[in-house]
Enzyme design. Structure first.
Site, PDB file in Angstrom:
ATOM      1  N   TRP A   1       0.829  -1.192   0.000  1.00  0.00           N
ATOM      2  CA  TRP A   1       0.000   0.000   0.000  1.00  0.00           C
ATOM      3  C   TRP A   1       0.864   1.243   0.000  1.00  0.00           C
ATOM      4  O   TRP A   1       2.068   1.175   0.225  1.00  0.00           O
ATOM      5  CB  TRP A   1      -1.040  -0.012   1.127  1.00  0.00           C
ATOM      6  CG  TRP A   1      -0.546  -0.267   2.534  1.00  0.00           C
ATOM      7  CD1 TRP A   1       0.697  -0.670   2.924  1.00  0.00           C
ATOM      8  CD2 TRP A   1      -1.308  -0.139   3.738  1.00  0.00           C
ATOM      9  NE1 TRP A   1       0.762  -0.806   4.269  1.00  0.00           N
ATOM     10  CE2 TRP A   1      -0.454  -0.488   4.802  1.00  0.00           C
ATOM     11  CE3 TRP A   1      -2.613   0.214   4.025  1.00  0.00           C
ATOM     12  CZ2 TRP A   1      -0.886  -0.469   6.143  1.00  0.00           C
ATOM     13  CZ3 TRP A   1      -3.032   0.232   5.344  1.00  0.00           C
ATOM     14  CH2 TRP A   1      -2.169  -0.112   6.390  1.00  0.00           C
TER      15      TRP A   1
ATOM     16  N   HIS B   1     -14.036  30.544 -14.256  1.00  0.00           N
ATOM     17  CA  HIS B   1     -14.051  30.397 -12.803  1.00  0.00           C
ATOM     18  C   HIS B   1     -14.998  31.417 -12.166  1.00  0.00           C
ATOM     19  O   HIS B   1     -15.852  31.075 -11.352  1.00  0.00           O
ATOM     20  CB  HIS B   1     -12.638  30.572 -12.241  1.00  0.00           C
ATOM     21  CG  HIS B   1     -11.741  29.401 -12.468  1.00  0.00           C
ATOM     22  ND1 HIS B   1     -11.034  29.214 -13.622  1.00  0.00           N
ATOM     23  CD2 HIS B   1     -11.451  28.338 -11.663  1.00  0.00           C
ATOM     24  CE1 HIS B   1     -10.333  28.088 -13.528  1.00  0.00           C
ATOM     25  NE2 HIS B   1     -10.567  27.535 -12.365  1.00  0.00           N
TER      26      HIS B   1
ATOM     27  N   HIS C   1     -14.441  27.028  -4.922  1.00  0.00           N
ATOM     28  CA  HIS C   1     -13.052  27.222  -5.371  1.00  0.00           C
ATOM     29  C   HIS C   1     -12.780  28.700  -5.659  1.00  0.00           C
ATOM     30  O   HIS C   1     -11.650  29.158  -5.496  1.00  0.00           O
ATOM     31  CB  HIS C   1     -12.814  26.380  -6.633  1.00  0.00           C
ATOM     32  CG  HIS C   1     -11.454  26.522  -7.240  1.00  0.00           C
ATOM     33  ND1 HIS C   1     -10.300  26.573  -6.495  1.00  0.00           N
ATOM     34  CD2 HIS C   1     -11.064  26.613  -8.540  1.00  0.00           C
ATOM     35  CE1 HIS C   1      -9.262  26.692  -7.308  1.00  0.00           C
ATOM     36  NE2 HIS C   1      -9.690  26.733  -8.551  1.00  0.00           N
TER      37      HIS C   1
ATOM     38  N   HIS D   1      -6.632  20.087  -6.646  1.00  0.00           N
ATOM     39  CA  HIS D   1      -6.727  20.484  -8.058  1.00  0.00           C
ATOM     40  C   HIS D   1      -5.589  19.877  -8.886  1.00  0.00           C
ATOM     41  O   HIS D   1      -5.038  20.517  -9.768  1.00  0.00           O
ATOM     42  CB  HIS D   1      -6.788  22.011  -8.166  1.00  0.00           C
ATOM     43  CG  HIS D   1      -7.992  22.581  -7.470  1.00  0.00           C
ATOM     44  ND1 HIS D   1      -9.141  22.956  -8.142  1.00  0.00           N
ATOM     45  CD2 HIS D   1      -8.251  22.767  -6.152  1.00  0.00           C
ATOM     46  CE1 HIS D   1     -10.040  23.378  -7.262  1.00  0.00           C
ATOM     47  NE2 HIS D   1      -9.524  23.269  -6.053  1.00  0.00           N
TER      48      HIS D   1
HETATM   49 MN    MN Z   1      -9.236  23.367 -10.397  1.00  0.00          MN
END
Ligand code: MN
Length: 255
Positions: free
Chosen positions: A60, A205, A78, A68
């Site tokens: 593991w 955005h 965001h 992001h």
């Molecule tokens: Mn992003």
């Protein structure tokens, strides 16, 4: 169609599952901001054990990354414009909102000729003339074939910053007028590399997240999708107050 029919169609391949995700890898580029700002971390993987003295029967890893990094989901929180949007963090987004229809606008020819290719309202209108209106609640993906770029060509940094395709503010407003679910691209951001120079800066955005819409970035394999008729499955990790998350983006395509 019943869910039993749907499951059978997946099993037989009558419904094809297309993976729109890049592999998480330390070499995959992340967005680079001007040096005065905080920076996004690349993916890192550290071995905990590998069937050895640290754990004889198991293997593991510990992993670290930004919200992001790689193929990822942008939540409304965001961006500062979306900070007060209800259910604006990844853990608050209703599960029902994470599956929806998708329209793919093919800008690959334009992006091949111009690194700063812009998605405009005229391109959206021409797409609708060919394929019908973009339905409310649809994801809209901008296909550029940018995902086929590797290394420095992907961010495409020059002295004046990155150069990659994206939507104009008017195009984003046109998509909002259609009440889309969200907007996705093959590039490192939903905005053009030079998106800081628009009014408002970074319109995808600013305007989309301010309206409670979602983003998808670093998508791949958009050339395998039809213009209309596919369905996207886009569940981000359930990070408390998370502003985004790496995810596996799957498209269901009727064959
Ligand atoms: Mn992003």
């Amino acid at each position: 169609m019943s869910l039993a029919d749907f499951a059978a169609d997946i099993a037989t391949g009558a419904v094809r599952v297309v993976d729109l995700t890049h592999t998480l890898d330390p070499d995959f580029p992340v967005i680079v901001l001007p040096p005065e700002f905080g920076q996004c971390a690349r993916f890192r993987m550290e071995e905990i054990s590998a069937y050895d003295h640290r754990g004889p029967a198991w293997k593991w890893h510990n992993i670290t990354m930004s919200e992001h990094t790689g193929t990822h989901f942008d939540a409304p929180s965001h961006w500062v414009s979306g900070r007060d949007v209800p259910n604006g963090a990844v853990d608050e987004i209703p599960a029902q909102a994470l599956i929806g229809p998708v329209c793919v606008i093919d800008c690959s020819a334009g992006a091949a000729a111009d690194d700063d290719f812009e998605l405009t309202p005229q391109i959206i209108a021409e797409w609708e003339a060919a394929h019908g209106p973009i339905p409310a609640g649809a994801w809209v993906l901008m296909r550029t074939d940018w995902s086929k770029r590797t290394g420095a060509e992907y961010l495409n940094m020059r002295e004046d910053g990155p150069h990659s395709p994206g939507p104009t503010p008017a195009a984003v407003r046109a998509l909002l007028a259609r009440d889309i679910r969200g907007f996705g691209t093959e590039c490192v951001g939903t905005d053009a590399g030079q998106g800081a120079h628009y009014t408002p800066p970074y319109p995808a955005h600013d305007l989309l997240h301010g309206a409670g819409k979602y983003g998808l970035q670093c998508l791949a394999n958009l050339d395998q999708l039809p213009a209309t008729g596919a369905v996207l499955i886009t569940p981000p990790l359930k990070i408390r107050n998370g502003t985004g998350s790496p995810l596996r983006v799957l498209a269901l395509v009727q064959t």
